[in-house]
Design a protein around this motif. Structure first.
Motif, PDB file in Angstrom:
ATOM      1  N   PHE A  81      24.183  33.636   4.833  1.00 36.83           N
ATOM      2  CA  PHE A  81      24.010  33.664   6.293  1.00 36.83           C
ATOM      3  C   PHE A  81      25.350  33.445   6.994  1.00 36.83           C
ATOM      4  O   PHE A  81      25.665  34.138   7.977  1.00 36.83           O
ATOM      5  CB  PHE A  81      22.983  32.610   6.728  1.00 36.83           C
ATOM      6  CG  PHE A  81      22.616  32.691   8.177  1.00 36.83           C
ATOM      7  CD1 PHE A  81      21.720  33.650   8.631  1.00 36.83           C
ATOM      8  CD2 PHE A  81      23.174  31.829   9.111  1.00 36.83           C
ATOM      9  CE1 PHE A  81      21.390  33.746   9.980  1.00 36.83           C
ATOM     10  CE2 PHE A  81      22.855  31.918  10.455  1.00 36.83           C
ATOM     11  CZ  PHE A  81      21.955  32.875  10.896  1.00 36.83           C
ATOM     12  N   ARG A  84      27.218  36.582   6.940  1.00 34.91           N
ATOM     13  CA  ARG A  84      26.664  37.591   7.859  1.00 34.91           C
ATOM     14  C   ARG A  84      27.076  37.298   9.307  1.00 34.91           C
ATOM     15  O   ARG A  84      27.389  38.213  10.071  1.00 34.91           O
ATOM     16  CB  ARG A  84      25.139  37.615   7.731  1.00 34.91           C
ATOM     17  CG  ARG A  84      24.488  38.758   8.483  1.00 34.91           C
ATOM     18  CD  ARG A  84      23.170  39.105   7.876  1.00 34.91           C
ATOM     19  NE  ARG A  84      22.388  39.988   8.692  1.00 34.91           N
ATOM     20  CZ  ARG A  84      21.273  40.578   8.281  1.00 34.91           C
ATOM     21  NH1 ARG A  84      20.828  40.353   7.062  1.00 34.91           N
ATOM     22  NH2 ARG A  84      20.594  41.380   9.062  1.00 34.91           N
ATOM     23  N   VAL A  85      27.065  36.015   9.647  1.00 34.49           N
ATOM     24  CA  VAL A  85      27.490  35.618  10.998  1.00 34.49           C
ATOM     25  C   VAL A  85      28.952  36.017  11.212  1.00 34.49           C
ATOM     26  O   VAL A  85      29.311  36.616  12.234  1.00 34.49           O
ATOM     27  CB  VAL A  85      27.295  34.094  11.209  1.00 34.49           C
ATOM     28  CG1 VAL A  85      27.919  33.638  12.522  1.00 34.49           C
ATOM     29  CG2 VAL A  85      25.818  33.734  11.191  1.00 34.49           C
ATOM     30  N   ASN A  87      30.666  38.287   9.548  1.00 34.01           N
ATOM     31  CA  ASN A  87      30.792  39.756   9.523  1.00 34.01           C
ATOM     32  C   ASN A  87      30.476  40.391  10.872  1.00 34.01           C
ATOM     33  O   ASN A  87      30.936  41.494  11.171  1.00 34.01           O
ATOM     34  CB  ASN A  87      29.850  40.357   8.468  1.00 34.01           C
ATOM     35  CG  ASN A  87      30.339  40.074   7.068  1.00 34.01           C
ATOM     36  OD1 ASN A  87      31.510  39.766   6.866  1.00 34.01           O
ATOM     37  ND2 ASN A  87      29.428  40.140   6.093  1.00 34.01           N
ATOM     38  N   ASN A  88      29.651  39.694  11.662  1.00 38.82           N
ATOM     39  CA  ASN A  88      29.304  40.210  12.986  1.00 38.82           C
ATOM     40  C   ASN A  88      30.249  39.711  14.076  1.00 38.82           C
ATOM     41  O   ASN A  88      29.960  39.853  15.273  1.00 38.82           O
ATOM     42  CB  ASN A  88      27.857  39.838  13.324  1.00 38.82           C
ATOM     43  CG  ASN A  88      26.851  40.755  12.639  1.00 38.82           C
ATOM     44  OD1 ASN A  88      26.514  41.814  13.152  1.00 38.82           O
ATOM     45  ND2 ASN A  88      26.416  40.373  11.449  1.00 38.82           N
ATOM     46  N   LEU A 167      20.979  26.359  13.500  1.00 42.01           N
ATOM     47  CA  LEU A 167      20.441  27.725  13.536  1.00 42.01           C
ATOM     48  C   LEU A 167      19.688  27.962  14.842  1.00 42.01           C
ATOM     49  O   LEU A 167      19.853  29.015  15.492  1.00 42.01           O
ATOM     50  CB  LEU A 167      19.517  27.924  12.329  1.00 42.01           C
ATOM     51  CG  LEU A 167      18.950  29.317  12.106  1.00 42.01           C
ATOM     52  CD1 LEU A 167      20.044  30.294  11.730  1.00 42.01           C
ATOM     53  CD2 LEU A 167      17.891  29.291  11.007  1.00 42.01           C
ATOM     54  N   PHE A 170      22.189  28.216  17.546  1.00 44.33           N
ATOM     55  CA  PHE A 170      22.890  29.507  17.423  1.00 44.33           C
ATOM     56  C   PHE A 170      22.016  30.633  17.975  1.00 44.33           C
ATOM     57  O   PHE A 170      22.483  31.494  18.718  1.00 44.33           O
ATOM     58  CB  PHE A 170      23.209  29.747  15.941  1.00 44.33           C
ATOM     59  CG  PHE A 170      23.792  31.088  15.632  1.00 44.33           C
ATOM     60  CD1 PHE A 170      25.134  31.356  15.876  1.00 44.33           C
ATOM     61  CD2 PHE A 170      23.006  32.102  15.098  1.00 44.33           C
ATOM     62  CE1 PHE A 170      25.680  32.599  15.580  1.00 44.33           C
ATOM     63  CE2 PHE A 170      23.540  33.346  14.797  1.00 44.33           C
ATOM     64  CZ  PHE A 170      24.879  33.589  15.040  1.00 44.33           C
ATOM     65  N   GLU A 171      20.743  30.586  17.644  1.00 40.35           N
ATOM     66  CA  GLU A 171      19.806  31.625  18.103  1.00 40.35           C
ATOM     67  C   GLU A 171      19.699  31.605  19.632  1.00 40.35           C
ATOM     68  O   GLU A 171      19.748  32.665  20.281  1.00 40.35           O
ATOM     69  CB  GLU A 171      18.427  31.392  17.469  1.00 40.35           C
ATOM     70  CG  GLU A 171      17.439  32.490  17.777  1.00 40.35           C
ATOM     71  CD  GLU A 171      16.054  32.210  17.222  1.00 40.35           C
ATOM     72  OE1 GLU A 171      15.751  31.038  16.922  1.00 40.35           O
ATOM     73  OE2 GLU A 171      15.285  33.170  17.101  1.00 40.35           O
ATOM     74  N   LEU A 174      22.846  33.000  21.128  1.00 39.30           N
ATOM     75  CA  LEU A 174      22.935  34.446  20.904  1.00 39.30           C
ATOM     76  C   LEU A 174      22.035  35.206  21.872  1.00 39.30           C
ATOM     77  O   LEU A 174      22.450  36.202  22.485  1.00 39.30           O
ATOM     78  CB  LEU A 174      22.547  34.771  19.452  1.00 39.30           C
ATOM     79  CG  LEU A 174      22.786  36.189  18.990  1.00 39.30           C
ATOM     80  CD1 LEU A 174      24.280  36.429  18.746  1.00 39.30           C
ATOM     81  CD2 LEU A 174      22.024  36.458  17.682  1.00 39.30           C
ATOM     82  N   LEU A 175      20.811  34.711  22.033  1.00 37.11           N
ATOM     83  CA  LEU A 175      19.860  35.373  22.935  1.00 37.11           C
ATOM     84  C   LEU A 175      20.324  35.258  24.393  1.00 37.11           C
ATOM     85  O   LEU A 175      20.200  36.214  25.170  1.00 37.11           O
ATOM     86  CB  LEU A 175      18.463  34.764  22.762  1.00 37.11           C
ATOM     87  CG  LEU A 175      17.786  35.033  21.405  1.00 37.11           C
ATOM     88  CD1 LEU A 175      16.459  34.299  21.300  1.00 37.11           C
ATOM     89  CD2 LEU A 175      17.559  36.531  21.186  1.00 37.11           C
ATOM     90  N   LYS A 178      23.052  37.746  24.961  1.00 38.27           N
ATOM     91  CA  LYS A 178      22.549  39.121  25.040  1.00 38.27           C
ATOM     92  C   LYS A 178      21.888  39.384  26.386  1.00 38.27           C
ATOM     93  O   LYS A 178      22.006  40.472  26.950  1.00 38.27           O
ATOM     94  CB  LYS A 178      21.583  39.391  23.897  1.00 38.27           C
ATOM     95  CG  LYS A 178      22.313  39.648  22.592  1.00 38.27           C
ATOM     96  CD  LYS A 178      21.441  40.222  21.535  1.00 38.27           C
ATOM     97  CE  LYS A 178      22.301  40.528  20.304  1.00 38.27           C
ATOM     98  NZ  LYS A 178      21.502  40.955  19.175  1.00 38.27           N
TER      99      LYS A 178
END
Lengths: 181, 126
Positions: A81, A84-85, A87-88, A167, A170-171, A174-175, A178
Motif C-alpha cells: 500500500f 502504491r501511495v 507511485n501515485n 488510512l 488519508f482517505e 484524498l476525497l 478530489k
C-alpha cells in the motif's frame, strides 16, 4: 615444591573458593523461595511440568500461526500500500513511519520469542523434585520473557491500529482534495 | 636377509601411509561433526528451531498449524489511488487485523507461568 609452585596452588584454590562463595551468594539473592513454596513445588511437580509442556506446544503454534499473519501484513499489505501511495505521487510518510515502527516491533517479537522458548525449554528440563529452587527461578525467567513477548504483541496491534487510523485520515484528505478540485 | 629387508621397507613408511584408512575415517568424522555443530548452531540461533513444529514436543499441535497462506490475499502496489482502491485495501487489512485481535496472544491474567497458575503459590504472583 618451590615457593612459586606453592603460591600458584594457593592462588588457584583461593580463586575456586571465592568463585563458589560468589555463586552461592548469587543464588541466594536470586531465589526468594519460601520453604512452603518449595514444598508446593514438590507436591505439584508433575502437574506443573505438564502445564509447562502444554504451554510450550500451544505457544509454538501461536508463534507459527500469528507470526505468519504479522509478517504477511507487513510484506503483503503495508509495504504494498505504501508503494502504491508513492507511485501515485502522494505523501506516504505517515504510513512509512508506522510501518517502520511495526517492523521494529516484529523484530523484537521474533528475538524475544526465541529467548522465551529457550528459557521455557530450560525450565521444563529442570527436575522440580530434586531442584525446586532452580525450577522456580527458571519458570520466573521464562515468565518475564513471556511478558516481553506479550508486550511486543501489544505494540504490533497498536501499530496496526495506528496504520488503520492513518488510512482513514488519508482517505478523508484524498476525497476532500478530489472534491475541491 | 629378505625378511629383514621387507621389515625395513615397512618401517620406512610414514605413519600417514601406514594408517591412511584410519586417518581418512577419523578425518571424515571430524569434518561431519564440525558441520553438524555449525548447522545446529544456525538452526537454534536463527529462530528456525522455534518455528519447527516437527520437533517431538509439538506433536499435539502440529495438525493445527496454518499451512501456506491461502486466505491471505496480497494487495497490488500498482494502480490508481481512489476510494475503490482504499476500500479494497481496508477490506483485506481489517480481515487480518480482526483475526489477530480475536485472542490475546501470549497474555492471560494471571500469567500461565505465574506461581499461582502453576499451583506453587496461593496469592503472590511472580
Amino acid at each position: 615444591m618451590t615457593i612459586f609452585k606453592k603460591l600458584t596452588v594457593i592462588s588457584l584454590l583461593s580463586a575456586i573458593l571465592l568463585s563458589l562463595i560468589f555463586i552461592a551468594s548469587a543464588r541466594a539473592v536470586s531465589s526468594n523461595v519460601t520453604d512452603q513454596q518449595i514444598q508446593r513445588i514438590r507436591e505439584n511437580c508433575l502437574s506443573a511440568k505438564a502445564t509447562l509442556k502444554q504451554l510450550h506446544a500451544s505457544d509454538a503454534l501461536l508463534r507459527v500461526n500469528r507470526g505468519q499473519i504479522y509478517e504477511s501484513i507487513s510484506i503483503k499489505l503495508m509495504s504494498k500500500f505504501n508503494g502504491r501511495v508513492a507511485n501515485n505521487g502522494l505523501d506516504n510518510s505517515t504510513f512509512v513511519s508506522v510501518t517502520n515502527r511495526y517492523n521494529l516491533a516484529l523484530d523484537d517479537f521474533r528475538s524475544h520469542y526465541i529467548k522465551y522458548e529457550e528459557h521455557l525449554s530450560a525450565a521444563i528440563a529442570v527436575d522440580c523434585l530434586k531442584q525446586p529452587v532452580s525450577f522456580y527461578d527458571a519458570v520466573s525467567v521464562a515468565n518475564s520473557d513471556r511478558i516481553k513477548v506479550h508486550s511486543d504483541i501489544t505494540k504490533l496491534n497498536q501499530a496496526i491500529d495506528q496504520y488503520r487510523s492513518s488510512l482513514t485520515q488519508f482517505e478523508n484528505n484524498l476525497l476532500a482534495d478530489k472534491e475541491s478540485n | 636377509m629378505e625378511a629383514n629387508k621387507t621389515n625395513s621397507i615397512y618401517d620406512d613408511r610414514s605413519f600417514k601411509d601406514r594408517h591412511s584408512f584410519l586417518l581418512f575415517i577419523t578425518g571424515s568424522i571430524l569434518v561431519s561433526t564440525v558441520i553438524v555443530v555449525i548447522s545446529m548452531t544456525m538452526y537454534n540461533g536463527s529462530g528456525a528451531a522455534q518455528l519447527d513444529l516437527s520437533r517431538p514436543g509439538y506433536v499435539s499441535v502440529r495438525s493445527q498449524a496454518i499451512e501456506g497462506e491461502s486466505d491471505f490475499q496480497s494487495y497490488s502496489s500498482v494502480g490508481t489511488m481512489d476510494k475503490e482502491a482504499i476500500d479494497s485495501f481496508k477490506k483485506l487489512f481489517d480481515k487480518q487485523s480482526k483475526k489477530l485481535k480475536a485472542v490475546d496472544a501470549f497474555g492471560g491474567s494471571p500469567s500461565p507461568l505465574s506461581p499461582v497458575s502453576l499451583g506453587i503459590d496461593d496469592q503472590t504472583a511472580l
